[in-house]
Structure formats: C-alpha cells, structure tokens
Design a protein around this motif. Structure first.
Motif, PDB file in Angstrom:
ATOM      1  N   PRO A 273       0.823  -1.218   0.000  1.00 15.83           N
ATOM      2  CA  PRO A 273       0.000   0.000   0.000  1.00 15.83           C
ATOM      3  C   PRO A 273       0.852   1.261   0.000  1.00 15.83           C
ATOM      4  O   PRO A 273       1.947   1.275   0.552  1.00 15.83           O
ATOM      5  CB  PRO A 273      -0.799  -0.127   1.304  1.00 15.83           C
ATOM      6  N   GLU A 274       0.350   2.300  -0.622  1.00 17.18           N
ATOM      7  CA  GLU A 274       1.018   3.594  -0.596  1.00 17.18           C
ATOM      8  C   GLU A 274       1.021   4.123   0.843  1.00 17.18           C
ATOM      9  O   GLU A 274       0.091   3.849   1.609  1.00 17.18           O
ATOM     10  CB  GLU A 274       0.291   4.586  -1.503  1.00 17.18           C
ATOM     11  N   PRO A 275       2.050   4.888   1.216  1.00 12.80           N
ATOM     12  CA  PRO A 275       2.080   5.463   2.569  1.00 12.80           C
ATOM     13  C   PRO A 275       0.799   6.222   2.925  1.00 12.80           C
ATOM     14  O   PRO A 275       0.267   6.074   4.025  1.00 12.80           O
ATOM     15  CB  PRO A 275       3.285   6.399   2.518  1.00 12.80           C
ATOM     16  N   MET A 276       0.293   7.007   1.975  1.00  9.76           N
ATOM     17  CA  MET A 276      -0.902   7.788   2.275  1.00  9.76           C
ATOM     18  C   MET A 276      -2.126   6.903   2.459  1.00  9.76           C
ATOM     19  O   MET A 276      -3.037   7.240   3.216  1.00  9.76           O
ATOM     20  CB  MET A 276      -1.149   8.819   1.169  1.00  9.76           C
ATOM     21  N   CYS A 293      -1.168  17.721   5.780  1.00  7.61           N
ATOM     22  CA  CYS A 293      -0.545  18.126   4.507  1.00  7.61           C
ATOM     23  C   CYS A 293       0.227  19.426   4.673  1.00  7.61           C
ATOM     24  O   CYS A 293       1.309  19.591   4.077  1.00  7.61           O
ATOM     25  CB  CYS A 293      -1.610  18.273   3.422  1.00  7.61           C
ATOM     26  N   LYS A 294      -0.295  20.330   5.469  1.00  2.00           N
ATOM     27  CA  LYS A 294       0.401  21.594   5.712  1.00  2.00           C
ATOM     28  C   LYS A 294       1.681  21.366   6.499  1.00  2.00           C
ATOM     29  O   LYS A 294       2.706  22.001   6.240  1.00  2.00           O
ATOM     30  CB  LYS A 294      -0.517  22.547   6.469  1.00  2.00           C
ATOM     31  N   ARG A 295       1.652  20.439   7.444  1.00  2.00           N
ATOM     32  CA  ARG A 295       2.831  20.174   8.275  1.00  2.00           C
ATOM     33  C   ARG A 295       3.951  19.534   7.463  1.00  2.00           C
ATOM     34  O   ARG A 295       5.111  19.943   7.545  1.00  2.00           O
ATOM     35  CB  ARG A 295       2.451  19.264   9.450  1.00  2.00           C
ATOM     36  N   VAL A 296       3.634  18.505   6.671  1.00  2.00           N
ATOM     37  CA  VAL A 296       4.696  17.750   6.003  1.00  2.00           C
ATOM     38  C   VAL A 296       4.983  18.233   4.583  1.00  2.00           C
ATOM     39  O   VAL A 296       5.952  17.798   3.962  1.00  2.00           O
ATOM     40  CB  VAL A 296       4.379  16.235   5.971  1.00  2.00           C
ATOM     41  N   LYS A 297       4.104  19.107   4.066  1.00  2.00           N
ATOM     42  CA  LYS A 297       4.304  19.642   2.709  1.00  2.00           C
ATOM     43  C   LYS A 297       4.472  18.511   1.689  1.00  2.00           C
ATOM     44  O   LYS A 297       5.404  18.509   0.869  1.00  2.00           O
ATOM     45  CB  LYS A 297       5.516  20.576   2.676  1.00  2.00           C
ATOM     46  N   CYS A 298       3.561  17.559   1.748  1.00  2.00           N
ATOM     47  CA  CYS A 298       3.650  16.409   0.842  1.00  2.00           C
ATOM     48  C   CYS A 298       3.363  16.845  -0.595  1.00  2.00           C
ATOM     49  O   CYS A 298       2.729  17.876  -0.835  1.00  2.00           O
ATOM     50  CB  CYS A 298       2.687  15.303   1.267  1.00  2.00           C
ATOM     51  N   SER A 299       3.810  16.042  -1.534  1.00  2.00           N
ATOM     52  CA  SER A 299       3.647  16.365  -2.944  1.00  2.00           C
ATOM     53  C   SER A 299       2.176  16.302  -3.336  1.00  2.00           C
ATOM     54  O   SER A 299       1.350  15.688  -2.653  1.00  2.00           O
ATOM     55  CB  SER A 299       4.442  15.382  -3.801  1.00  2.00           C
ATOM     56  N   SER A 300       1.851  16.915  -4.474  1.00  2.00           N
ATOM     57  CA  SER A 300       0.464  16.900  -4.950  1.00  2.00           C
ATOM     58  C   SER A 300       0.014  15.470  -5.244  1.00  2.00           C
ATOM     59  O   SER A 300      -1.162  15.139  -5.067  1.00  2.00           O
ATOM     60  CB  SER A 300       0.325  17.773  -6.200  1.00  2.00           C
ATOM     61  N   ARG A 301       0.942  14.608  -5.664  1.00  2.00           N
ATOM     62  CA  ARG A 301       0.580  13.211  -5.947  1.00  2.00           C
ATOM     63  C   ARG A 301       0.050  12.517  -4.707  1.00  2.00           C
ATOM     64  O   ARG A 301      -1.001  11.859  -4.741  1.00  2.00           O
ATOM     65  CB  ARG A 301       1.794  12.445  -6.498  1.00  2.00           C
ATOM     66  N   HIS A 302       0.760  12.663  -3.606  1.00  2.00           N
ATOM     67  CA  HIS A 302       0.318  12.028  -2.363  1.00  2.00           C
ATOM     68  C   HIS A 302      -0.936  12.715  -1.814  1.00  2.00           C
ATOM     69  O   HIS A 302      -1.845  12.050  -1.303  1.00  2.00           O
ATOM     70  CB  HIS A 302       1.444  12.080  -1.326  1.00  2.00           C
ATOM     71  N   LYS A 303      -0.974  14.036  -1.910  1.00  2.00           N
ATOM     72  CA  LYS A 303      -2.136  14.759  -1.390  1.00  2.00           C
ATOM     73  C   LYS A 303      -3.392  14.401  -2.172  1.00  2.00           C
ATOM     74  O   LYS A 303      -4.470  14.205  -1.593  1.00  2.00           O
ATOM     75  CB  LYS A 303      -1.883  16.265  -1.458  1.00  2.00           C
ATOM     76  N   ASN A 304      -3.276  14.295  -3.495  1.00  2.00           N
ATOM     77  CA  ASN A 304      -4.447  13.970  -4.310  1.00  2.00           C
ATOM     78  C   ASN A 304      -4.968  12.571  -4.009  1.00  2.00           C
ATOM     79  O   ASN A 304      -6.184  12.347  -3.981  1.00  2.00           O
ATOM     80  CB  ASN A 304      -4.095  14.087  -5.797  1.00  2.00           C
ATOM     81  N   LEU A 305      -4.049  11.621  -3.785  1.00  2.00           N
ATOM     82  CA  LEU A 305      -4.484  10.275  -3.419  1.00  2.00           C
ATOM     83  C   LEU A 305      -5.213  10.303  -2.083  1.00  2.00           C
ATOM     84  O   LEU A 305      -6.284   9.704  -1.930  1.00  2.00           O
ATOM     85  CB  LEU A 305      -3.279   9.330  -3.341  1.00  2.00           C
ATOM     86  N   GLN A 340      -8.542   8.857 -16.299  1.00  3.29           N
ATOM     87  CA  GLN A 340      -8.908   7.451 -16.070  1.00  3.29           C
ATOM     88  C   GLN A 340      -7.758   6.605 -15.541  1.00  3.29           C
ATOM     89  O   GLN A 340      -7.944   5.794 -14.623  1.00  3.29           O
ATOM     90  CB  GLN A 340      -9.480   6.851 -17.354  1.00  3.29           C
ATOM     91  N   ASN A 341      -6.572   6.775 -16.091  1.00  4.77           N
ATOM     92  CA  ASN A 341      -5.449   5.932 -15.650  1.00  4.77           C
ATOM     93  C   ASN A 341      -5.076   6.201 -14.199  1.00  4.77           C
ATOM     94  O   ASN A 341      -4.839   5.270 -13.429  1.00  4.77           O
ATOM     95  CB  ASN A 341      -4.246   6.151 -16.562  1.00  4.77           C
ATOM     96  N   ILE A 342      -5.032   7.470 -13.822  1.00  5.27           N
ATOM     97  CA  ILE A 342      -4.678   7.791 -12.438  1.00  5.27           C
ATOM     98  C   ILE A 342      -5.781   7.340 -11.492  1.00  5.27           C
ATOM     99  O   ILE A 342      -5.513   6.858 -10.391  1.00  5.27           O
ATOM    100  CB  ILE A 342      -4.370   9.295 -12.264  1.00  5.27           C
ATOM    101  N   ARG A 343      -7.032   7.446 -11.930  1.00  8.36           N
ATOM    102  CA  ARG A 343      -8.127   6.993 -11.063  1.00  8.36           C
ATOM    103  C   ARG A 343      -8.173   5.480 -10.968  1.00  8.36           C
ATOM    104  O   ARG A 343      -8.631   4.927  -9.970  1.00  8.36           O
ATOM    105  CB  ARG A 343      -9.452   7.565 -11.562  1.00  8.36           C
ATOM    106  N   HIS A 344      -7.685   4.806 -11.980  1.00  8.37           N
ATOM    107  CA  HIS A 344      -7.533   3.354 -11.897  1.00  8.37           C
ATOM    108  C   HIS A 344      -6.577   3.010 -10.754  1.00  8.37           C
ATOM    109  O   HIS A 344      -6.839   2.099  -9.945  1.00  8.37           O
ATOM    110  CB  HIS A 344      -7.001   2.832 -13.231  1.00  8.37           C
ATOM    111  N   GLN A 345      -5.464   3.735 -10.658  1.00 10.19           N
ATOM    112  CA  GLN A 345      -4.514   3.518  -9.570  1.00 10.19           C
ATOM    113  C   GLN A 345      -5.133   3.879  -8.225  1.00 10.19           C
ATOM    114  O   GLN A 345      -4.904   3.191  -7.222  1.00 10.19           O
ATOM    115  CB  GLN A 345      -3.250   4.343  -9.819  1.00 10.19           C
TER     116      GLN A 345
END
Length: 424
Positions: A273-276, A293-305, A340-345
């Motif tokens: 599993p992904e960390p998030m 998200c504000k504390r760790v300043k995670c990337s948009s990829r992790h935040k969006n997931l 679609q591809n990202i939502r598949h993931q």
C-alpha cells in the motif's frame, strides 16, 4: 566508549562494482594530497548485507576549505551549492561526458543544537566521527581496498539485527531530532521482532519528542514514507503513535485509529500500500487531513491520493452481485479520459484501504474500455446542431454503457441517426 577499531576485509567482488571511473578519480585526487577518504554509513551497511547501495556517501579528513582547494580549476569536477556546506558536506559532480554525483563530508567531532541553530565541530579522527554518529550500524566506514573499520561494534549489531544508539541516547537525539524517525525506519528494516524496542530508547524518544517541532515537514515526510513502505510498517506506526509523537508530525491524536492502521496494514501489506493509503486511517475529517498536509508539505501526488480516499472511502462499495467491481469500474469509465489511468490507480489503493484484497488482482488486470467517439468524429459525419456536442456525446455514452462497452464508433453514429438523437 572504546576507541579501538576492528577491521574486516571484504571480498572485492562485493564492492568493486561501485568503483566507477568517476569515483576512482575522486579517490585518487584525495589520496594524492594525503587526505583519507572512505565510504560511510548506509553504503557500508548495505554492502555487508549483500545489497547494492542506492547512494554512495563519502567522508574525509579534509575540511571543506581543503576540498575547495583540491577541486579549484579542475574541469572534471563541478561543485553544487546546497545548504549543507555549514554541516561540512559538499556535493560534487564528477566526470565530463558521464557524470556522477557524490556527497563528501568532513569528519565531525560534535554537533550542538540550540533551537533551530546548529553548530558543528570537525575533526580528522575517524574514531571520534564514528562515535558521534547516531547508530552503531551507521558508524562503519570502508576504504577503497575493501577494509571495513568498526569502532563501535556495529558489525556485531548488524549480525544480531540490533538497533543501538552510540553513547547517550538523549544526546544523540538532541543533536538531530530527525534521528527519532530514523531509529524507527532502521528498526523496521533490520529488526527481527517488530516489538523488540528497548525501554530506554522509547523513554529517550518521549523525552526528546518536542524537538521534532523544529524539524522541517519535508524531512518528516521522507522518513514517514520510508517507515510506511518498510517491514512492520503497521506495528511501527502504532509504536510511534503510542509515544505521543502524533501532534508533532501533523497527525491527529488517536487511541482507536492507531490499532486500525496496524490492522489495515496487516490486511494489505502483501500488496504494498502507498504510505498515504495507510495514513488515511488516522483522519476523520478534512480539517485533520489539511493539517497534516500543511505540516509535512507532501507532494500533490500524495495529497491527491489522500483526498480521493477521504472523499470516496465510504461512497464507492461493491454493490452488484454479478460484478463486485461494477461501481469501481463505472467510476473510472465515467471519469474524463485524461483522468482514467490515475483513477484506476486510486481505485486499487481504495480497495487496499477498504480491505477488499481479493478484488485487487482483478481490477489490476482489467483494461479500461475507451469510449470510441469524440467531437471530431461527429463533425466528420456532417453533424451540425444548435445543441452542444457534449449533449450528443453524453447520450451516446449512455448507449455505449448499455451495450457493456461493445458498440463501435460506426455503430454509435448509426444509432445517433436512426434513433433521431442527432435531430433533436
């Protein structure tokens, strides 16, 4: 603490592949001017574990000024300025056509921290440098001849899967608070027992916990990701939360969710599993997630997931007895084609989160059916209307879905004319 050294000869087949022409050049340059230079830290540890190191870190008796003089005018070496020069670390890019990057650090005598200010004292003594490093397994060094120097009995600890701090634990943690999370990371990687923490280590971590408030969010997120991707991730995160570290990491304080996080990891750990995906167990609402998200300043990829899991973890569920994945597939198909591809993931991570492990392989193997018509196809068929093309495409897509995604472009256009849709 003993200052004696135990030396071990490593077989050349275990390390010679690391010596690129760029690294040979760097070693030769330092040796030419009688400065000692060695592999240190993780690179040596990985070699002893039979793992090829991802990164090569080097330490030297030369000061940063010495190094600057060495490379001055050398067209084969480029200096990259970072914010680490104050800590005695220089980043060097070696080579002309093929270039490799190395970090070279001057040996340290001590590190003293006052709030966010850090003061470093340097040395040319390998034993002193080894003793001020955080863990015994990270205190090993190796020269270009494959001789490993062990000043702290780190090799014995490595053989016994033991994570041991050098000297006074509180002092080591105060020197660099991120070592709190580094301890848990290495414990997860090397320990044979997920619960075999020594009580004095956990007590020291609790006493030094507040020092984490001065650690940047980016560094915290790097360590958390490595912990959550490692062995015993669920057990270790539960231990971290039990030490009352949650608020300092931007996480909500919880007594129930920490157990559920451990259980969730146990259910889906074989599917990486992904960390998030794991961390979302801890968040009950948007405010808690935003705080993290504000504390760790995670990337948009992790935040969006994370946002996706927060929004849909209860909304999308198996509902169709004939196809338990029907609602998940429909969500993907109804998304814009560019999504679609990202939502598949995302859906794969959602199934891990929800615990429907038996459905993961099926959704991974499923190919997203592509809606065969776009606006250009309608225009090529001479369709002109006051209505927007989106109106026609929406109705055609519904018909396509009723056909279980089997209708071709030609069949859909024919349907549009014969049904009168294009004349409405």
């Amino acid at each position: 603490m003993s200052s004696s050294v135990r030396c071990y000869q490593i077989n050349s087949s275990e390390y010679q592949h690391l010596f690129s022409s760029q690294l040979i050049y760097l070693f030769s340059l330092f040796n030419e001017y009688n400065y000692s230079i060695r592999f240190v830290g993780g690179a040596v540890r990985d070699i002893l574990l039979g793992v090829s190191p991802h990164d090569i870190d080097l330490a030297t008796t030369a000061t940063t000024n010495d190094i600057l003089k060495l490379i001055q005018g050398d067209s084969n070496i480029e200096l990259v300025y970072t914010r680490a020069e104050h800590f005695g670390t220089l980043t060097l890019i070696v080579g002309t056509t093929i270039r490799k990057t190395f970090q070279v650090t001057t040996l340290k005598r001590s590190i003293n921290r006052h709030g966010k200010d850090v003061f470093v004292e340097f040395t040319d003594n390998w034993s002193i440098d080894a003793q001020q490093r955080d863990l015994s397994i990270n205190s090993l060094s190796m020269d270009e001849h494959g001789i490993v120097y062990d000043y702290i009995n780190g090799i014995d600890d490595l053989k016994m899967n033991r994570i041991r701090f050098n000297g006074n634990i509180i002092r080591r943690l105060q020197e660099n608070p991120i070592r709190i999370l580094r301890y848990f990371r290495f414990f997860g990687r090397l320990s044979s027992d997920p619960y075999a923490h020594e009580s004095d280590v956990l007590e020291a971590i609790q006493k030094c916990a507040m020092t984490l408030k001065d650690v940047s969010g980016e560094k915290i997120w790097i360590e958390l990701k490595l912990i959550l991707r490692g062995r015993f991730a669920g057990h270790i995160m539960k231990t971290i939360l039990e030490q009352k570290l949650a608020p300092l990491l931007g996480l909500p304080e919880s007594s129930v969710e920490m157990f559920e996080l451990e259980n969730r990891w146990l259910r889906c750990m074989n599917y990486q599993p992904e960390p998030m995906t794991l961390l979302m167990t801890l968040f009950n609402d948007q405010e808690e997630f935003d705080t993290f998200c504000k504390r760790v300043k995670c990337s948009s990829r992790h935040k969006n997931l994370g946002q996706f899991l927060l929004d849909y973890r209860y909304l999308i569920q198996p509902m169709n007895n004939n196809d338990l994945l029907y609602s998940y597939k429909e969500f993907i198909i109804n998304s814009h084609q560019t999504q679609q591809n990202i939502r598949h993931q995302y859906i794969i991570e959602l199934l891990k989160y929800q615990g429907y492990i038996y459905l993961i392989d099926e959704i991974k193997q499923w190919s997203i059916p592509k809606f065969p018509i776009d606006t250009g196809d309608l225009q090529q068929n001479g369709l002109m209307s006051n209505r927007s093309f989106s109106h026609f495409l929406r109705h055609l897509k519904e018909q396509w879905k009723l056909s279980q995604h089997k209708m071709t472009k030609e069949e859909l256009i024919e349907y549009g004319f014969q049904s009168g849709l294009f004349y409405m």
